[in-house]
Design an enzyme around this catalytic site. Structure first.
Site, short mmCIF file in Angstrom:
data_model
loop_
_atom_site.label_atom_id
_atom_site.label_comp_id
_atom_site.label_asym_id
_atom_site.label_seq_id
_atom_site.Cartn_x
_atom_site.Cartn_y
_atom_site.Cartn_z
N ASP A 183 -2.31 -2.90 0.45
CA ASP A 183 -3.11 -3.92 1.15
C ASP A 183 -2.21 -4.91 1.89
OD1 ASP A 183 -5.31 -5.35 1.98
OD2 ASP A 183 -5.61 -6.38 0.07
N GLU A 232 -5.81 -12.20 7.60
CA GLU A 232 -7.02 -11.53 7.10
C GLU A 232 -7.38 -11.98 5.70
OE1 GLU A 232 -9.43 -8.54 4.98
OE2 GLU A 232 -7.37 -9.12 4.53
N GLU A 233 -6.39 -12.26 4.89
CA GLU A 233 -6.66 -12.60 3.49
C GLU A 233 -7.27 -13.99 3.31
OE1 GLU A 233 -6.68 -10.49 1.33
OE2 GLU A 233 -5.15 -8.96 1.65
#
Length: 344
Positions: A103, A133-134
């Site tokens: 990830d 994105e996180e």
């Protein structure tokens, strides 16, 4: 020589790129892709005003790469940032271990290797690697203001090499209660913000949530809670941060939370990403993603698809890993899917 996705994963995992600190990974990929004869472009992404200590110093940018003068039919995309804490790459015969292995640095490597094969076979392909994105999809939002004319976007997240037919949305909720401090021996002289918050949260947890038969139920998690001054002080403030995984538009849940909390606390919705449905292609195995991706923030990049190696069950954990065999299989799947889409 063909690109080795296993070696590229090792290199990427050994570069720390927790959210807000993606610059070194971006610089490495910029140099790497330039050496592969791509025209590589940086898209600057602002650092947030208020974030963790040390942030705001590092350069942040997305990367977009394609052959010079080519408008891609298909863009392969994922994110460069990881969750903390950083830990580097180790391995055994079967797996690579380390932060970002699944990830999503292994996915970056598989996509780079797939793009190399696709361009050699004549497919017009591009690569888009984003930051943030996180946390808040900040990089994806910047990229969405700068599309490159692609018809299809293949986004990468850990789906066990299965094509996602849907992914849940996300609604981030911040609930803040106010009170009045007093000596805890005389609670009648104060007003406990914690008492109000706890009561409100109890009622929120009891709310019925939507269920979508083909996707599953909405879920709600209280992820952070804080407040008060000391055990012998009536609390004058308290707050909680919640995340709702959506399987329907957020309007009804927003309204239900507001009505349930009432005047006991203030409610702020700080992130709202919709759930997404996607279509099946060919005979690829399928799944339903219970997590959220950058796809809702990349609507200008073409029809979306979601596919990637690795298991979401080990992402964000101390045991994050990816099977070397699965990385190699992902390259084949990305090539297959992109070729099928480019012919359509």
């Amino acid at each position: 020589m063909a690109i080795d996705p296993i070696e590229l994963t090792r290199q990427l995992v050994n570069i720390e790129s927790t959210t807000y600190h993606e610059g070194l990974a971006g610089a490495f990929l910029h140099e790497y892709l330039t050496a592969q004869r791509y025209a590589v472009e940086r898209m600057a992404v602002e650092q947030p005003a208020h974030t963790t200590p040390g942030c705001g110093q590092d350069e942040r940018f997305n990367l977009y790469a394609a052959l010079p003068g080519v408008t891609p039919d298909v863009v392969l995309s994922t994110h460069m940032d990881t969750v903390p804490p950083f830990f580097g790459c180790t391995e055994d015969d079967e797996f690579l271990y380390g932060r970002g292995t699944c990830d999503a640095k292994g996915i970056i490597a598989a996509q780079v290797a797939a793009a190399d094969r696709l361009r050699e076979s004549g497919v017009k392909v591009g690569l888009l690697f984003v930051v943030g994105e996180e946390r808040d999809s900040a990089g994806a939002k910047v990229a969405n203001d700068n599309p490159r004319g692609s018809r299809f976007l293949i986004n990468g997240e850990p789906t066990d090499n299965r094509l996602a037919l849907a992914s849940k949305g996300a609604l981030r909720v911040e609930i803040r209660a106010k009170g009045r401090m007093a000596h805890s021996a005389y609670p009648e002289l104060g007003e406990s913000a914690i008492d109000k918050l706890v009561a409100a949260l109890n009622d929120v947890l009891a709310m019925p949530l939507p269920v979508e038969p083909e996707i599953g139920p909405s879920t709600l998690n209280i992820g952070l809670i804080s407040g008060g001054r000391a055990p012998n002080v009536i609390a004058d403030k308290a707050e909680a941060h919640l995340l709702v995984r959506l399987v329907a538009p957020s309007d009804d849940i927003r309204q239900a939370i507001l009505e349930t909390v009432g005047d006991r606390a203030d409610v702020e919705f700080s992130l709202d990403l919709p759930f997404v449905r996607m279509r099946k292609v060919g005979d690829l195995p399928t799944m339903i993603a219970k997590f959220t991706t950058d796809i809702p923030s990349l609507t200008a990049w073409g029809e979306p698809f979601l596919l990637g190696p690795g298991s979401i069950h080990v992402a964000h954990t101390p045991d994050e890993k990816i099977a070397k065999k699965e990385l190699l299989e992902a390259v084949e799947l990305y090539v297959q899917l992109a070729e099928d889409l480019s012919r359509s």
